[in-house]
Design a protein around this motif. Structure first.
Motif, mmCIF file in Angstrom:
data_model
loop_
_atom_site.group_PDB
_atom_site.id
_atom_site.type_symbol
_atom_site.label_atom_id
_atom_site.label_comp_id
_atom_site.label_asym_id
_atom_site.label_seq_id
_atom_site.Cartn_x
_atom_site.Cartn_y
_atom_site.Cartn_z
ATOM 1 N N LEU A 1 -19.505 -30.543 41.099
ATOM 2 C CA LEU A 1 -18.200 -30.194 40.553
ATOM 3 C C LEU A 1 -17.076 -30.773 41.401
ATOM 4 C CD1 LEU A 1 -18.907 -26.500 39.563
ATOM 5 C CD2 LEU A 1 -18.277 -28.333 38.001
ATOM 6 N N GLU A 2 -17.184 -30.648 42.713
ATOM 7 C CA GLU A 2 -16.124 -31.157 43.582
ATOM 8 C C GLU A 2 -15.970 -32.673 43.449
ATOM 9 O OE1 GLU A 2 -17.519 -29.484 47.248
ATOM 10 O OE2 GLU A 2 -16.276 -27.688 47.010
ATOM 11 N N ALA A 3 -17.023 -33.369 43.063
ATOM 12 C CA ALA A 3 -16.970 -34.820 42.899
ATOM 13 C C ALA A 3 -16.141 -35.231 41.679
ATOM 14 C CB ALA A 3 -18.382 -35.388 42.779
ATOM 15 N N LEU A 4 -15.752 -34.285 40.824
ATOM 16 C CA LEU A 4 -14.938 -34.605 39.651
ATOM 17 C C LEU A 4 -13.485 -34.915 40.009
ATOM 18 C CD1 LEU A 4 -16.202 -31.928 37.114
ATOM 19 C CD2 LEU A 4 -16.687 -34.387 37.102
ATOM 20 N N THR A 5 -13.026 -34.486 41.167
ATOM 21 C CA THR A 5 -11.614 -34.623 41.528
ATOM 22 C C THR A 5 -11.079 -36.047 41.352
ATOM 23 O OG1 THR A 5 -11.769 -32.747 43.027
ATOM 24 C CG2 THR A 5 -9.895 -34.195 43.327
ATOM 25 N N PRO A 6 -11.725 -37.077 41.871
ATOM 26 C CA PRO A 6 -11.156 -38.422 41.685
ATOM 27 C C PRO A 6 -11.350 -38.987 40.279
ATOM 28 C CG PRO A 6 -13.182 -38.562 42.952
ATOM 29 C CD PRO A 6 -12.876 -37.100 42.770
ATOM 30 N N LEU A 7 -12.166 -38.337 39.462
ATOM 31 C CA LEU A 7 -12.472 -38.856 38.127
ATOM 32 C C LEU A 7 -11.543 -38.326 37.037
ATOM 33 C CD1 LEU A 7 -16.367 -38.466 38.202
ATOM 34 C CD2 LEU A 7 -15.007 -40.490 38.775
ATOM 35 N N ILE A 8 -10.881 -37.200 37.307
ATOM 36 C CA ILE A 8 -10.090 -36.551 36.267
ATOM 37 C C ILE A 8 -8.632 -36.523 36.701
ATOM 38 C CG2 ILE A 8 -9.768 -34.445 34.926
ATOM 39 C CD1 ILE A 8 -12.761 -33.883 35.304
ATOM 40 N N GLU A 9 -7.800 -37.250 35.977
ATOM 41 C CA GLU A 9 -6.389 -37.479 36.337
ATOM 42 C C GLU A 9 -5.608 -36.222 36.727
ATOM 43 O OE1 GLU A 9 -2.554 -38.769 36.733
ATOM 44 O OE2 GLU A 9 -4.041 -40.270 36.203
ATOM 45 N N LEU A 11 -6.501 -33.382 37.809
ATOM 46 C CA LEU A 11 -7.167 -32.521 38.787
ATOM 47 C C LEU A 11 -6.803 -32.963 40.204
ATOM 48 C CD1 LEU A 11 -9.217 -30.221 39.181
ATOM 49 C CD2 LEU A 11 -11.023 -31.940 39.044
ATOM 50 N N HIS A 12 -6.067 -32.106 40.929
ATOM 51 C CA HIS A 12 -5.648 -32.438 42.299
ATOM 52 C C HIS A 12 -6.729 -32.136 43.321
ATOM 53 C CE1 HIS A 12 -1.627 -33.219 40.927
ATOM 54 N NE2 HIS A 12 -1.526 -32.005 40.421
ATOM 55 N N ASP A 13 -7.415 -31.020 43.143
ATOM 56 C CA ASP A 13 -8.449 -30.619 44.094
ATOM 57 C C ASP A 13 -9.362 -29.612 43.410
ATOM 58 O OD1 ASP A 13 -9.842 -30.549 46.487
ATOM 59 O OD2 ASP A 13 -8.463 -29.172 47.469
ATOM 60 N N MET A 14 -10.581 -29.529 43.894
ATOM 61 C CA MET A 14 -11.530 -28.557 43.375
ATOM 62 C C MET A 14 -12.416 -28.101 44.523
ATOM 63 S SD MET A 14 -14.304 -28.940 40.345
ATOM 64 C CE MET A 14 -13.064 -28.882 39.077
ATOM 65 N N ARG A 15 -12.645 -26.802 44.571
ATOM 66 C CA ARG A 15 -13.496 -26.227 45.603
ATOM 67 C C ARG A 15 -14.457 -25.233 44.960
ATOM 68 N NH1 ARG A 15 -8.630 -26.986 46.738
ATOM 69 N NH2 ARG A 15 -7.895 -24.957 46.071
ATOM 70 N N VAL A 16 -15.684 -25.223 45.475
ATOM 71 C CA VAL A 16 -16.697 -24.289 45.007
ATOM 72 C C VAL A 16 -17.083 -23.409 46.183
ATOM 73 C CG1 VAL A 16 -19.022 -24.054 44.063
ATOM 74 C CG2 VAL A 16 -17.563 -25.943 43.317
ATOM 75 N N PHE A 17 -17.065 -22.101 45.952
ATOM 76 C CA PHE A 17 -17.418 -21.127 46.986
ATOM 77 C C PHE A 17 -18.584 -20.284 46.485
ATOM 78 C CE2 PHE A 17 -12.852 -21.912 47.237
ATOM 79 C CZ PHE A 17 -12.711 -22.266 48.567
ATOM 80 N N LEU A 18 -19.582 -20.068 47.330
ATOM 81 C CA LEU A 18 -20.709 -19.212 46.973
ATOM 82 C C LEU A 18 -20.355 -17.757 47.237
ATOM 83 C CD1 LEU A 18 -23.684 -21.275 48.398
ATOM 84 C CD2 LEU A 18 -22.819 -21.210 46.052
ATOM 85 N N ASN A 19 -20.775 -16.890 46.353
ATOM 86 C CA ASN A 19 -20.565 -15.456 46.524
ATOM 87 C C ASN A 19 -21.605 -14.924 47.507
ATOM 88 O OD1 ASN A 19 -20.060 -12.756 46.329
ATOM 89 N ND2 ASN A 19 -20.394 -12.606 44.128
ATOM 90 N N VAL A 20 -21.164 -14.336 48.590
ATOM 91 C CA VAL A 20 -22.083 -13.817 49.607
ATOM 92 C C VAL A 20 -22.421 -12.347 49.387
ATOM 93 C CG1 VAL A 20 -21.362 -15.511 51.335
ATOM 94 C CG2 VAL A 20 -20.204 -13.291 51.217
ATOM 95 N N GLU A 25 -22.169 -9.677 40.255
ATOM 96 C CA GLU A 25 -22.817 -10.370 39.143
ATOM 97 C C GLU A 25 -22.718 -11.891 39.232
ATOM 98 O OE1 GLU A 25 -22.234 -10.599 34.291
ATOM 99 O OE2 GLU A 25 -21.107 -9.150 35.455
ATOM 100 N N TYR A 26 -21.619 -12.412 39.776
ATOM 101 C CA TYR A 26 -21.382 -13.855 39.757
ATOM 102 C C TYR A 26 -21.837 -14.511 41.051
ATOM 103 C CZ TYR A 26 -18.687 -12.510 35.720
ATOM 104 O OH TYR A 26 -18.316 -11.988 34.518
ATOM 105 N N ASP A 27 -22.343 -15.741 40.932
ATOM 106 C CA ASP A 27 -22.907 -16.453 42.071
ATOM 107 C C ASP A 27 -21.915 -17.328 42.811
ATOM 108 O OD1 ASP A 27 -25.522 -15.446 41.663
ATOM 109 O OD2 ASP A 27 -25.825 -16.924 40.069
ATOM 110 N N PHE A 28 -20.915 -17.834 42.107
ATOM 111 C CA PHE A 28 -19.964 -18.718 42.775
ATOM 112 C C PHE A 28 -18.601 -18.648 42.113
ATOM 113 C CE2 PHE A 28 -21.684 -21.459 39.472
ATOM 114 C CZ PHE A 28 -20.602 -22.217 39.059
ATOM 115 N N LEU A 29 -17.620 -19.166 42.851
ATOM 116 C CA LEU A 29 -16.243 -19.274 42.369
ATOM 117 C C LEU A 29 -15.866 -20.739 42.373
ATOM 118 C CD1 LEU A 29 -13.165 -17.701 42.356
ATOM 119 C CD2 LEU A 29 -13.162 -18.971 44.476
ATOM 120 N N LEU A 30 -15.248 -21.165 41.306
ATOM 121 C CA LEU A 30 -14.727 -22.519 41.209
ATOM 122 C C LEU A 30 -13.212 -22.418 41.199
ATOM 123 C CD1 LEU A 30 -14.902 -25.564 40.559
ATOM 124 C CD2 LEU A 30 -14.980 -24.916 38.151
ATOM 125 N N GLU A 31 -12.573 -23.092 42.153
ATOM 126 C CA GLU A 31 -11.113 -23.107 42.222
ATOM 127 C C GLU A 31 -10.650 -24.536 41.974
ATOM 128 O OE1 GLU A 31 -8.394 -20.852 45.182
ATOM 129 O OE2 GLU A 31 -8.847 -22.805 46.069
#
Length: 71
Positions: A1-9, A11-20, A25-31
């Motif tokens: 997902l983070e690799a999409l940043t340079p491909l999508i006009e 989109l300035h930044d993307m970060r994925v965080f795992l839920n600890v 219920e949810y495993d990760f957060l996408l910002e």
């Protein structure tokens, strides 16, 4: 997902965080950093994003929650 940043006009930044927290219920957060709600739609409909969703997310997705906010 983070690799999409340079491909999508818009989109300035993307970060994925795992839920600890195993009791949640949810495993990760996408910002994703975008300028506007119309940019969210452009990102969501972009072919590169759709391919990631189809191949890497959809086969495993059980539930989804989404929050769009401005700062």
């Amino acid at each position: 997902l983070e690799a999409l940043t340079p491909l999508i006009e818009p989109l300035h930044d993307m970060r994925v965080f795992l839920n600890v927290n195993p009791s949640e219920e949810y495993d990760f957060l996408l910002e994703a950093d975008l300028d506007s709600l119309s940019d969210v739609k452009a990102y969501a409909d972009h072919p590169a994003h759709m391919e990631v969703v189809r191949k890497l997310i959809a086969p495993f997705k059980v539930a989804r929650a989404c929050v769009d906010y401005e700062v």
